[in-house]
Scaffold this motif. Structure first.
Motif, PDB file in Angstrom:
ATOM      1  N   GLY A 126       0.590  -1.293  -0.044  1.00 56.36           N
ATOM      2  CA  GLY A 126       0.052  -0.123  -0.076  1.00 56.36           C
ATOM      3  C   GLY A 126       0.869   1.170  -0.087  1.00 56.36           C
ATOM      4  N   ALA A 127       0.285   2.456   0.475  1.00 56.42           N
ATOM      5  CA  ALA A 127       1.146   3.635   0.396  1.00 56.42           C
ATOM      6  C   ALA A 127       2.033   3.565   1.515  1.00 56.42           C
ATOM      7  N   LEU A 128       3.126   4.154   1.344  1.00 55.06           N
ATOM      8  CA  LEU A 128       4.449   4.080   2.159  1.00 55.06           C
ATOM      9  C   LEU A 128       4.441   5.552   2.751  1.00 55.06           C
ATOM     10  N   ARG A 129       4.545   5.713   4.167  1.00 54.11           N
ATOM     11  CA  ARG A 129       4.671   7.143   4.627  1.00 54.11           C
ATOM     12  C   ARG A 129       6.011   7.212   5.407  1.00 54.11           C
ATOM     13  N   LEU A 130       7.086   8.118   4.955  1.00 56.25           N
ATOM     14  CA  LEU A 130       8.085   8.340   5.720  1.00 56.25           C
ATOM     15  C   LEU A 130       8.097   8.691   7.103  1.00 56.25           C
ATOM     16  N   ASP A 131       8.613   7.872   7.999  1.00 55.09           N
ATOM     17  CA  ASP A 131       8.372   8.105   9.338  1.00 55.09           C
ATOM     18  C   ASP A 131       9.925   8.306  10.191  1.00 55.09           C
ATOM     19  N   SER A 132      10.846   8.844   9.283  1.00 57.10           N
ATOM     20  CA  SER A 132      12.220   9.210  10.050  1.00 57.10           C
ATOM     21  C   SER A 132      12.684   9.965   9.191  1.00 57.10           C
ATOM     22  N   ALA A 133      14.120  10.461   9.479  1.00 53.96           N
ATOM     23  CA  ALA A 133      14.910  11.164   8.780  1.00 53.96           C
ATOM     24  C   ALA A 133      15.354  10.392   7.671  1.00 53.96           C
ATOM     25  N   ARG A 134      16.067  10.820   6.667  1.00 54.17           N
ATOM     26  CA  ARG A 134      16.843  10.165   5.567  1.00 54.17           C
ATOM     27  C   ARG A 134      18.345  10.412   5.818  1.00 54.17           C
ATOM     28  N   ALA A 135      19.031   9.393   5.291  1.00 54.81           N
ATOM     29  CA  ALA A 135      20.476   9.732   5.097  1.00 54.81           C
ATOM     30  C   ALA A 135      20.835   8.805   3.831  1.00 54.81           C
ATOM     31  N   ALA A 136      22.029   9.415   3.098  1.00 58.35           N
ATOM     32  CA  ALA A 136      22.443   8.852   1.866  1.00 58.35           C
ATOM     33  C   ALA A 136      23.768   8.361   2.051  1.00 58.35           C
ATOM     34  N   ILE A 137      23.998   7.277   1.613  1.00 58.58           N
ATOM     35  CA  ILE A 137      25.574   6.666   1.977  1.00 58.58           C
ATOM     36  C   ILE A 137      26.209   6.310   0.572  1.00 58.58           C
ATOM     37  N   PRO A 138      27.333   6.680   0.141  1.00 62.24           N
ATOM     38  CA  PRO A 138      27.991   6.306  -1.009  1.00 62.24           C
ATOM     39  C   PRO A 138      28.423   4.846  -0.971  1.00 62.24           C
ATOM     40  N   LEU A 139      28.412   4.039  -2.077  1.00 63.58           N
ATOM     41  CA  LEU A 139      28.383   2.773  -2.358  1.00 63.58           C
ATOM     42  C   LEU A 139      29.720   2.802  -3.071  1.00 63.58           C
ATOM     43  N   ARG A 140      30.517   1.620  -2.715  1.00 64.08           N
ATOM     44  CA  ARG A 140      31.904   1.318  -3.209  1.00 64.08           C
ATOM     45  C   ARG A 140      32.058  -0.204  -3.118  1.00 64.08           C
ATOM     46  N   LEU A 141      32.845  -0.670  -4.232  1.00 61.05           N
ATOM     47  CA  LEU A 141      33.314  -1.951  -4.160  1.00 61.05           C
ATOM     48  C   LEU A 141      34.617  -1.860  -3.862  1.00 61.05           C
ATOM     49  N   GLN A 142      35.354  -2.658  -2.791  1.00 65.15           N
ATOM     50  CA  GLN A 142      36.668  -2.343  -2.365  1.00 65.15           C
ATOM     51  C   GLN A 142      37.397  -3.896  -1.662  1.00 65.15           C
ATOM     52  N   HIS A 143      38.497  -4.074  -2.123  1.00 61.71           N
ATOM     53  CA  HIS A 143      38.997  -5.270  -1.595  1.00 61.71           C
ATOM     54  C   HIS A 143      40.504  -4.848  -1.330  1.00 61.71           C
ATOM     55  N   THR A 144      41.087  -5.516  -0.017  1.00 52.84           N
ATOM     56  CA  THR A 144      42.270  -5.158   0.173  1.00 52.84           C
ATOM     57  C   THR A 144      43.191  -6.146  -0.665  1.00 52.84           C
ATOM     58  N   LYS A 145      44.493  -5.761  -1.166  1.00 53.53           N
ATOM     59  CA  LYS A 145      45.277  -6.689  -1.853  1.00 53.53           C
ATOM     60  C   LYS A 145      45.852  -7.959  -1.027  1.00 53.53           C
ATOM     61  N   THR A 146      45.964  -7.646   0.412  1.00 58.15           N
ATOM     62  CA  THR A 146      46.364  -8.811   1.326  1.00 58.15           C
ATOM     63  C   THR A 146      45.594  -8.485   2.416  1.00 58.15           C
ATOM     64  N   TYR A 147      45.128  -9.681   3.236  1.00 57.29           N
ATOM     65  CA  TYR A 147      44.232  -9.648   4.579  1.00 57.29           C
ATOM     66  C   TYR A 147      45.411  -9.680   5.674  1.00 57.29           C
ATOM     67  N   VAL A 148      46.583 -10.187   5.474  1.00 60.20           N
ATOM     68  CA  VAL A 148      47.625 -10.303   6.760  1.00 60.20           C
ATOM     69  C   VAL A 148      48.965  -9.891   6.424  1.00 60.20           C
TER      70      VAL A 148
END
Length: 426
Positions: free
Chosen positions: A261-283
């Motif tokens: 049904g209809a959705l009503r905003l019930d809080s503040a909003r936040a926007a988080i930038p998205l990224r794919l990231q992987h370290t070249k070594t874990y240890v």
């Protein structure tokens, strides 16, 4: 522990969910542990208030937290089980439905506020004699040599560690100071998070619609509201964030095809930038990275914190192996157990989510039609759907995090001995 203690076996930088879970897994194993965290967790909040940041915990994460003896406290603070999941494509028209009853399971997972998980773990550590919480404190520099690591803290103190564990997020200062490089890319998307009140009951079901500009997820909360994660291209996200509450609610309702049904905003909003990231070594000798410090993933499948908890479990298990075999816990013999166990699995998940992101963002009619047919076909193939659910729940994990919680029999030293096959990089 003495208040003046400055030398530790393990120092964990980052007292978020993954860092505190790892420290809790080490407690009781004869190691002196410190957790360095810049901000104290939120300890109380108004009744009925739900934080914007929530996580979808898998069964394997739940079992890990149970064995750390914090799941009961998390339930007391508030969790929301979801029993079904509906996924459909805006362009291709395909649809797939997952139901926990198919596996004889009570649910597919739980939606939990990040602050709830962190608080339960923090309380557990506060009662542990072998863990010292250094908070508020951060690090400004580190010096590594064969004897260990010396950390300079923001308040001028210095502490030393045999093993340094970076659990300080995707912008990890530990990783930067250690000179460990990453690979990946920005997605050019932002995840808008908020809470909404639907006109209809969510039926303890997670809903996800793939739109050309990014997926929209509605995650059920115990009080009848839904937490939303709406990933959208930067331009679209800026438009959505600029709308007033009424216009945003109307746009969101339309984007969800009014499934609730209809959705009503019930809080503040936040926007988080998205990224794919992987370290070249874990240890490295004397150093390990876990959680977002090692990898950042698109949130479309909600796997970020689950991967982090499995990192924490495997690193704790690796240190158990080292202790049982009388090996240096900070040496590569020990740490490569963790790297071998986690890097490949994390890489697979990162790549899979990247493929899904690009596949469902493709507006070519033939591609849209093909993926719609693929979704609908998979929906009719019960064995394949069961396999997807088993993997998502983590039910196929042989050890189920037992070792990291200190409850399993310590593994044989023989598992650390590889044949003449060359080892993959850690």
């Amino acid at each position: 522990m003495s208040e003046i203690q400055t030398s530790f076996d393990v120092v964990v930088v980052g007292g978020g969910m993954v860092g505190t879970a790892f420290a809790a897994a080490l407690s009781g194993h004869g190691l002196a542990v410190a957790v360095v965290e810049s901000r104290r967790p939120v300890c109380d909040w108004p009744a009925g208030e739900i934080d914007l940041r929530v996580s979808a915990l898998s069964r394997s994460s739940q079992h890990f937290l149970e064995r750390l003896e914090v799941w009961g406290r998390i339930q007391e603070l508030g969790v929301s089980a979801y029993r079904e999941m509906h996924v459909w494509d805006a362009l291709g028209g395909g649809h797939i439905h997952f139901d926990s009853q198919t596996l004889g399971e009570p649910d597919l997972g739980h939606i939990v506020e990040n602050r709830v998980i962190q608080l339960a773990l923090w309380e557990s550590l506060a009662n542990a004699d072998d863990v010292r919480l250094l908070c508020p404190a951060g690090i400004v520099d580190l010096e590594m040599d064969a004897a260990g690591t010396r950390l300079i803290l923001t308040d001028g103190r210095s502490i030393t560690a045999r093993l340094l564990v970076g659990a300080d997020g995707r912008d990890s200062l530990v990783r930067t100071l250690a000179g460990i490089e990453t690979e990946g890319w920005d997605y050019g998307q932002r995840a808008i998070v908020a809470h909404v009140r639907p006109a209809e009951w969510h039926r303890e079901t997670a809903w996800q619609r793939f739109l050309p500009t990014g997926p929209l997820a509605l995650l059920p909360l115990a009080d009848g509201r839904c937490s939303i994660v709406w990933s959208a291209d930067d331009a679209r996200a800026a438009e959505l964030m600029a709308l007033d509450d009424a216009a945003f609610s109307a746009t969101l309702s339309e984007a969800s095809e009014f499934r609730l049904g209809a959705l009503r905003l019930d809080s503040a909003r936040a926007a988080i930038p998205l990224r794919l990231q992987h370290t070249k070594t874990y240890v490295r000798p004397g150093l390990a990275l876990i959680g977002d410090a090692a990898h950042a993933i698109h949130p479309l499948a909600g796997q970020g914190v689950n991967l982090g908890f499995m990192d924490a479990a495997e690193l704790a298990a690796a240190l158990d192996v080292g202790l049982a075999c009388k090996r240096d816990i900070a040496g590569l013999w020990t740490l490569r157990h963790y790297a071998r166990a986690r890097r490949g699995e994390n890489q697979f998940m990162l790549q899979a989510m990247d493929v899904f992101k690009h596949l469902f963002g493709n507006e070519e009619p033939l591609v849209a039609r093909a993926r719609g047919l693929g979704l609908s076909l998979t929906d009719r193939l019960e064995p394949l759907k069961r396999l997807f659910m088993v993997q998502a729940l983590g039910l196929g994990r042989a050890r189920d995090c037992e070792a990291s919680a200190g409850r399993a029999t310590k593994p044989s030293c023989a598992i650390g001995i590889r044949s003449a096959r060359p080892e993959p990089p850690p």
